[in-house]
Design a protein around this motif. Sequence first.
Motif, PDB file in Angstrom:
ATOM      1  N   ARG A   1       3.002  13.057   5.609  1.00  0.00           N
ATOM      2  CA  ARG A   1       3.154  14.285   6.402  1.00  0.00           C
ATOM      3  C   ARG A   1       2.707  14.049   7.842  1.00  0.00           C
ATOM      4  NH1 ARG A   1       3.215  19.458   7.443  1.00  0.00           N
ATOM      5  NH2 ARG A   1       1.527  20.907   7.585  1.00  0.00           N
ATOM      6  N   GLU A   2       1.594  13.333   8.019  1.00  0.00           N
ATOM      7  CA  GLU A   2       1.094  13.043   9.365  1.00  0.00           C
ATOM      8  C   GLU A   2       2.084  12.185  10.153  1.00  0.00           C
ATOM      9  OE1 GLU A   2      -2.767  11.334   8.808  1.00  0.00           O
ATOM     10  OE2 GLU A   2      -3.652  13.240   8.186  1.00  0.00           O
ATOM     11  N   ILE A   3       2.718  11.227   9.482  1.00  0.00           N
ATOM     12  CA  ILE A   3       3.718  10.392  10.153  1.00  0.00           C
ATOM     13  C   ILE A   3       4.910  11.241  10.570  1.00  0.00           C
ATOM     14  CG2 ILE A   3       5.395   8.533   9.814  1.00  0.00           C
ATOM     15  CD1 ILE A   3       3.260   7.136   8.056  1.00  0.00           C
TER      16      ILE A   3
ATOM     17  N   MET B   1       0.835  -1.182   0.000  1.00  0.00           N
ATOM     18  CA  MET B   1       0.000   0.000   0.000  1.00  0.00           C
ATOM     19  C   MET B   1       0.879   1.245   0.000  1.00  0.00           C
ATOM     20  SD  MET B   1      -2.702   1.081   2.914  1.00  0.00           S
ATOM     21  CE  MET B   1      -2.162   2.578   3.679  1.00  0.00           C
ATOM     22  N   THR B   2       0.641   2.136  -0.929  1.00  0.00           N
ATOM     23  CA  THR B   2       1.404   3.365  -1.020  1.00  0.00           C
ATOM     24  C   THR B   2       0.728   4.447  -0.189  1.00  0.00           C
ATOM     25  OG1 THR B   2       2.095   2.777  -3.244  1.00  0.00           O
ATOM     26  CG2 THR B   2       2.333   5.063  -2.613  1.00  0.00           C
ATOM     27  N   LEU B   3       1.518   5.140   0.585  1.00  0.00           N
ATOM     28  CA  LEU B   3       0.990   6.215   1.423  1.00  0.00           C
ATOM     29  C   LEU B   3       0.786   7.473   0.596  1.00  0.00           C
ATOM     30  CD1 LEU B   3       3.341   5.829   4.516  1.00  0.00           C
ATOM     31  CD2 LEU B   3       0.980   5.071   4.341  1.00  0.00           C
ATOM     32  N   THR B   4      -0.243   8.232   0.929  1.00  0.00           N
ATOM     33  CA  THR B   4      -0.456   9.514   0.265  1.00  0.00           C
ATOM     34  C   THR B   4       0.482  10.549   0.891  1.00  0.00           C
ATOM     35  OG1 THR B   4      -2.155  10.231   1.831  1.00  0.00           O
ATOM     36  CG2 THR B   4      -2.894   8.973  -0.115  1.00  0.00           C
ATOM     37  N   ARG B   5       0.600  11.676   0.237  1.00  0.00           N
ATOM     38  CA  ARG B   5       1.443  12.752   0.784  1.00  0.00           C
ATOM     39  C   ARG B   5       0.943  13.181   2.157  1.00  0.00           C
ATOM     40  NH1 ARG B   5       3.535  16.906  -3.701  1.00  0.00           N
ATOM     41  NH2 ARG B   5       4.623  17.589  -1.853  1.00  0.00           N
ATOM     42  N   LYS B   6      -0.379  13.222   2.304  1.00  0.00           N
ATOM     43  CA  LYS B   6      -0.968  13.632   3.580  1.00  0.00           C
ATOM     44  C   LYS B   6      -0.608  12.639   4.688  1.00  0.00           C
ATOM     45  CE  LYS B   6      -5.301  14.882   5.773  1.00  0.00           C
ATOM     46  NZ  LYS B   6      -6.748  14.994   5.642  1.00  0.00           N
ATOM     47  N   GLU B   7      -0.686  11.345   4.375  1.00  0.00           N
ATOM     48  CA  GLU B   7      -0.335  10.325   5.362  1.00  0.00           C
ATOM     49  C   GLU B   7       1.140  10.394   5.739  1.00  0.00           C
ATOM     50  OE1 GLU B   7      -3.525   6.805   4.186  1.00  0.00           O
ATOM     51  OE2 GLU B   7      -1.696   7.042   3.002  1.00  0.00           O
TER      52      GLU B   7
ATOM     53  N   VAL C   1       9.699   5.122  23.452  1.00  0.00           N
ATOM     54  CA  VAL C   1       9.514   6.188  22.476  1.00  0.00           C
ATOM     55  C   VAL C   1      10.453   5.968  21.283  1.00  0.00           C
ATOM     56  CG1 VAL C   1       9.671   8.675  22.062  1.00  0.00           C
ATOM     57  CG2 VAL C   1       8.759   7.827  24.215  1.00  0.00           C
ATOM     58  N   GLY C   2      11.686   5.558  21.563  1.00  0.00           N
ATOM     59  CA  GLY C   2      12.628   5.274  20.484  1.00  0.00           C
ATOM     60  C   GLY C   2      12.134   4.153  19.585  1.00  0.00           C
ATOM     61  N   ALA C   3      11.541   3.129  20.180  1.00  0.00           N
ATOM     62  CA  ALA C   3      10.983   2.028  19.388  1.00  0.00           C
ATOM     63  C   ALA C   3       9.800   2.508  18.551  1.00  0.00           C
ATOM     64  CB  ALA C   3      10.560   0.892  20.308  1.00  0.00           C
ATOM     65  N   LEU C   4       8.960   3.368  19.141  1.00  0.00           N
ATOM     66  CA  LEU C   4       7.832   3.923  18.403  1.00  0.00           C
ATOM     67  C   LEU C   4       8.319   4.759  17.222  1.00  0.00           C
ATOM     68  CD1 LEU C   4       4.791   4.602  18.071  1.00  0.00           C
ATOM     69  CD2 LEU C   4       5.196   6.509  19.636  1.00  0.00           C
ATOM     70  N   LEU C   5       9.328   5.597  17.467  1.00  0.00           N
ATOM     71  CA  LEU C   5       9.878   6.421  16.393  1.00  0.00           C
ATOM     72  C   LEU C   5      10.446   5.556  15.272  1.00  0.00           C
ATOM     73  CD1 LEU C   5      11.644   9.220  18.475  1.00  0.00           C
ATOM     74  CD2 LEU C   5       9.488   9.369  17.231  1.00  0.00           C
ATOM     75  N   GLN C   6      11.096   4.474  15.646  1.00  0.00           N
ATOM     76  CA  GLN C   6      11.651   3.571  14.638  1.00  0.00           C
ATOM     77  C   GLN C   6      10.524   2.944  13.817  1.00  0.00           C
ATOM     78  OE1 GLN C   6      13.859   0.232  16.116  1.00  0.00           O
ATOM     79  NE2 GLN C   6      14.844  -0.122  14.155  1.00  0.00           N
ATOM     80  N   ASP C   7       9.450   2.535  14.455  1.00  0.00           N
ATOM     81  CA  ASP C   7       8.308   1.953  13.739  1.00  0.00           C
ATOM     82  C   ASP C   7       7.698   2.960  12.765  1.00  0.00           C
ATOM     83  OD1 ASP C   7       8.621  -0.459  15.033  1.00  0.00           O
ATOM     84  OD2 ASP C   7       7.056  -0.056  16.522  1.00  0.00           O
ATOM     85  N   LEU C   8       7.550   4.205  13.209  1.00  0.00           N
ATOM     86  CA  LEU C   8       6.996   5.235  12.335  1.00  0.00           C
ATOM     87  C   LEU C   8       7.904   5.487  11.136  1.00  0.00           C
ATOM     88  CD1 LEU C   8       5.704   7.751  15.027  1.00  0.00           C
ATOM     89  CD2 LEU C   8       4.304   6.349  13.487  1.00  0.00           C
ATOM     90  N   ALA C   9       9.203   5.580  11.390  1.00  0.00           N
ATOM     91  CA  ALA C   9      10.152   5.797  10.302  1.00  0.00           C
ATOM     92  C   ALA C   9      10.156   4.613   9.346  1.00  0.00           C
ATOM     93  CB  ALA C   9      11.550   6.027  10.868  1.00  0.00           C
ATOM     94  N   PHE C  10       9.997   3.413   9.884  1.00  0.00           N
ATOM     95  CA  PHE C  10       9.985   2.213   9.047  1.00  0.00           C
ATOM     96  C   PHE C  10       8.801   2.228   8.076  1.00  0.00           C
ATOM     97  CE2 PHE C  10       9.739  -2.425   8.286  1.00  0.00           C
ATOM     98  CZ  PHE C  10      11.040  -2.610   7.851  1.00  0.00           C
TER      99      PHE C  10
END
Length: 121
Positions: free
Chosen positions: A9-11, A1-7, A47-56
């Motif tokens: 940006r939200e991440i 699934m490809t993320l939209t620009r808005k998604e 928080v570091g793990a959460l940030l890594q998941d978001l970046a992933f």
Amino acid sequence: MTLTRKEKREIRLEICHHMDLYCKSCQIRGNKKINHNTIYCRKNCLVGALLQDLAFKLIEDEKQLDYSLAKTGTWTEEEDFYLIHHASLYDDEHLARRLSRTLFSVHRRMIHLNLLEKVRN
């Protein structure tokens, strides 16, 4: 699934929000006696793990894009700027995908901008 620009940006905004809220006041990050690095955060901090998941999520989305139609022709100032500021952070394959250029083109441009010696040393 490809993320939209808005998604995307939200991440990115969510990443910034968590870093501002938690990382700025972190005892570990603020302690100059402790050799802090991001590996510690990823392994020991929720928080570091959460940030890594978001970046992933952003990285995985980027891998799904089709870069088979690489650009040709003159490099723009924006492309050179990106290459100059990111060549030391990412490998050539990532740079090529991000700039929609071939590996050969990116490598040749890095030589032209005298980045190879700076980045590889």
